[in-house]
Design a protein around this motif. Structure first.
Motif, short mmCIF file in Angstrom:
data_model
loop_
_atom_site.label_atom_id
_atom_site.label_comp_id
_atom_site.label_asym_id
_atom_site.label_seq_id
_atom_site.Cartn_x
_atom_site.Cartn_y
_atom_site.Cartn_z
N MET A 1 -6.22 -7.89 -8.18
CA MET A 1 -6.00 -6.28 -8.21
C MET A 1 -7.35 -5.62 -7.81
O MET A 1 -8.27 -6.20 -7.83
CB MET A 1 -5.96 -6.05 -10.06
N SER A 2 -7.02 -4.57 -7.17
CA SER A 2 -8.21 -3.58 -6.47
C SER A 2 -8.33 -2.35 -7.41
O SER A 2 -7.47 -2.14 -8.24
CB SER A 2 -7.81 -3.33 -5.25
N ALA A 3 -9.31 -1.68 -7.26
CA ALA A 3 -9.46 -0.34 -7.91
C ALA A 3 -9.52 0.52 -6.96
O ALA A 3 -10.39 0.31 -5.86
CB ALA A 3 -10.66 -0.73 -8.91
N GLU A 4 -9.34 1.69 -7.16
CA GLU A 4 -9.60 2.85 -6.28
C GLU A 4 -9.53 4.44 -7.08
O GLU A 4 -8.98 4.41 -7.92
CB GLU A 4 -8.75 3.09 -5.21
N PHE A 5 -10.45 5.20 -6.34
CA PHE A 5 -10.33 6.42 -6.84
C PHE A 5 -9.32 7.32 -6.46
O PHE A 5 -8.69 6.91 -5.15
CB PHE A 5 -11.71 7.25 -6.67
N ALA A 6 -8.85 8.24 -6.81
CA ALA A 6 -7.74 9.43 -6.21
C ALA A 6 -8.50 10.27 -5.22
O ALA A 6 -9.50 10.34 -5.07
CB ALA A 6 -7.32 10.28 -7.14
N ALA A 145 -16.14 -2.49 -9.75
CA ALA A 145 -14.92 -2.51 -10.48
C ALA A 145 -13.95 -3.74 -10.00
O ALA A 145 -13.30 -4.49 -10.86
CB ALA A 145 -14.07 -1.40 -10.45
N THR A 146 -13.72 -3.74 -8.48
CA THR A 146 -12.80 -4.64 -8.06
C THR A 146 -13.50 -6.27 -8.35
O THR A 146 -12.78 -7.13 -8.48
CB THR A 146 -13.08 -4.81 -6.62
#
Length: 460
Positions: A1-6, A145-146
């Motif tokens: 799972m990855s994390a990203e901002f809008a 976060a990742t």
């Protein structure tokens, strides 16, 4: 799972962060319709509150999240994450009210609130996406976060799908992602390469024991991370009772933590020569399992009397630490779900650690305070050295009496590092109940604090 901002856009809804003390002043500057809506909605600025305020046409015009009181904030962390799940789908940009010194941690918490362990069941994703606040290093926060999500995924996966071969596959995938080198010594080859205690602990399992060795970077100080990779711990012949065995899929939490930390380091291009060593085994029961009373000879040549086969993590770590020390890196850090005594001492929320290096302690404590990643220093108490010396062998893997169990385990490990600076983390790796940005299940501990401390620790 990855994390990203809008992605920043004009469509992102303005988000105001309001403490209980700030709410009245903010409301005084708003139109009467906004004041009435906020009061009707019962919004008081309490932690975890969220409210969308409509505009003249009834469509959302802005959103509010509560930031509570200073006393309430001291009792937890990731306060915006508590409200994020209550906001409707859409992108949000912080307009006002968030303290500048908390922007990075609160942004990280929002990303972590989006974590879902969905390997076995579909999970509802977090609908509210955050635009990275101004002034933070968005790429670094995303990497943190990742890395944390990788650690969570590895711990949450049951041993049926996260045995030693699967842990190796995860390490290989990470190495490929970052262009790292990786080598693995498996099964009887452990004996041929003088890693006898890793072999002994894992030989009773159907899935062969192994030593995973990953290297990345050719500039900067040398840092070696050693993570306990006991993919399931039955206790061996000293079989655990059922209640104690229920969470033993997390006994590879140290390995999961160092892999997550390694991702943080590599994804942000930290100038360091990184090595990751993971002894990956299952502590199982069969006819060739090692026994209480056995005496093992370690890679370092120290002999170890086995008084409890359920104290196996320190055995596999000992061989890996001895191997790490031979390279004389600038810093060795081990991470392990090693003792129940550590949980009794500090509970599940703190990461206890051991270090006699004043510079390490100073850098880590400062970094932990600013990283929403609490740690607690424990003592390498030399007076307890006699407790780990049984007389019949150099070392005892499970001193009788039960006193100072975490400390004696740390002292045991320290015997295998003589040429390098050394710190040890006796983590829990599990969140026992849902909390903001930390759902019940596997969790990283100490890794963000270590990451933030490394620039100070590893100055050339």
């Amino acid at each position: 799972m990855s994390a990203e901002f809008a992605t920043p856009s004009a469509n992102a809804l303005p988000l105001h962060v309001l403490s209980e003390a700030a709410l009245e002043g903010w409301l005084a500057d708003q139109p009467g319709a906004v004041q009435a809506w906020v009061k009707a909605g019962g919004f008081s600025g309490g932690l975890g509150q969220a409210l969308v305020v409509p505009g003249e046409e009834g469509t959302p015009a802005l959103a509010l999240v509560g930031y509570g009181t200073e006393a309430a904030r001291r009792r937890g962390r990731f306060h915006l994450a508590a409200a994020a799940a209550k906001l409707p789908a859409g992108d949000y940009r912080i307009e006002s009210g968030l303290p500048e010194d908390q922007a990075a941690n609160e942004a990280l918490g929002w990303l972590l609130a989006g974590y879902r362990f969905d390997r076995y069941r579909d999970q509802t994703p977090l609908a509210a996406r955050l635009v990275a606040p101004e002034g933070i290093d968005a790429a670094q926060i995303t990497a943190l976060a990742t890395g944390e999500m990788l650690t969570r995924d590895l711990i949450n996966t049951p041993a049926s799908d996260m045995g030693p071969p699967d842990l190796e596959a995860a390490a290989r995938k990470l190495a490929e992602q970052h262009g790292a080198e990786i080598g693995v010594i498996t099964g009887d080859a452990l004996l041929e390469n003088n890693l006898p205690m890793i072999h002994t602990v894992g030989r009773a399992a159907d899935r062969a024991p192994r030593l995973i060795d990953m290297a990345w970077g050719d500039k900067g100080p040398k840092l070696t991370l050693v993570g306990k990779g006991v993919c399931f711990d039955t206790g061996g012949l000293n079989l655990k009772p059922g209640a104690s065995m229920a969470l033993m899929k997390k006994d590879m939490g140290g390995a999961a933590a160092v892999l997550g930390l390694a991702h943080m380091i590599m994804a942000t291009g930290m100038e360091v020569q990184l090595r990751v060593l993971i002894p990956a085994v299952e502590n199982s029961v069969s006819g060739n399992a090692f026994r209480p009373g056995d005496i093992l000879t370690s890679r370092k040549g120290l002999t170890v009397e086995i008084n409890n086969t359920d104290a196996e993590g320190r055995l596999v770590l000992a061989d890996a630490l001895a191997l790490a020390d031979e390279d004389k890196p600038d810093q060795i850090i081990s991470m392990a779900t090693l003792t129940g005594a550590a949980r009794v001492a500090v509970g599940p929320d703190l990461a206890p650690y051991y270090s006699d290096d004043a510079a390490f302690v100073s850098a880590l404590e400062s970094a932990a305070a600013g990283s929403a990643d609490p740690v607690w220093r424990m003592p390498f108490h030399d007076a307890y050295e006699a407790l780990i010396e049984p007389g019949i062998a150099d070392l005892d893997n499970a001193p009788k009496g039960g006193f100072a169990g975490s400390i004696t385990a740390a002292l045991f490990l320290r015997r295998f590092v003589t040429e390098s600076k050394y710190a040890h983390f006796d983590i829990y790796g599990w969140q026992p109940a849902d909390a903001p940005a930390r759902p019940k299940g596997g969790t990283g501990q100490g890794t963000r604090a270590i990451y933030a401390a490394l620039p100070a620790l590893l100055k050339p």
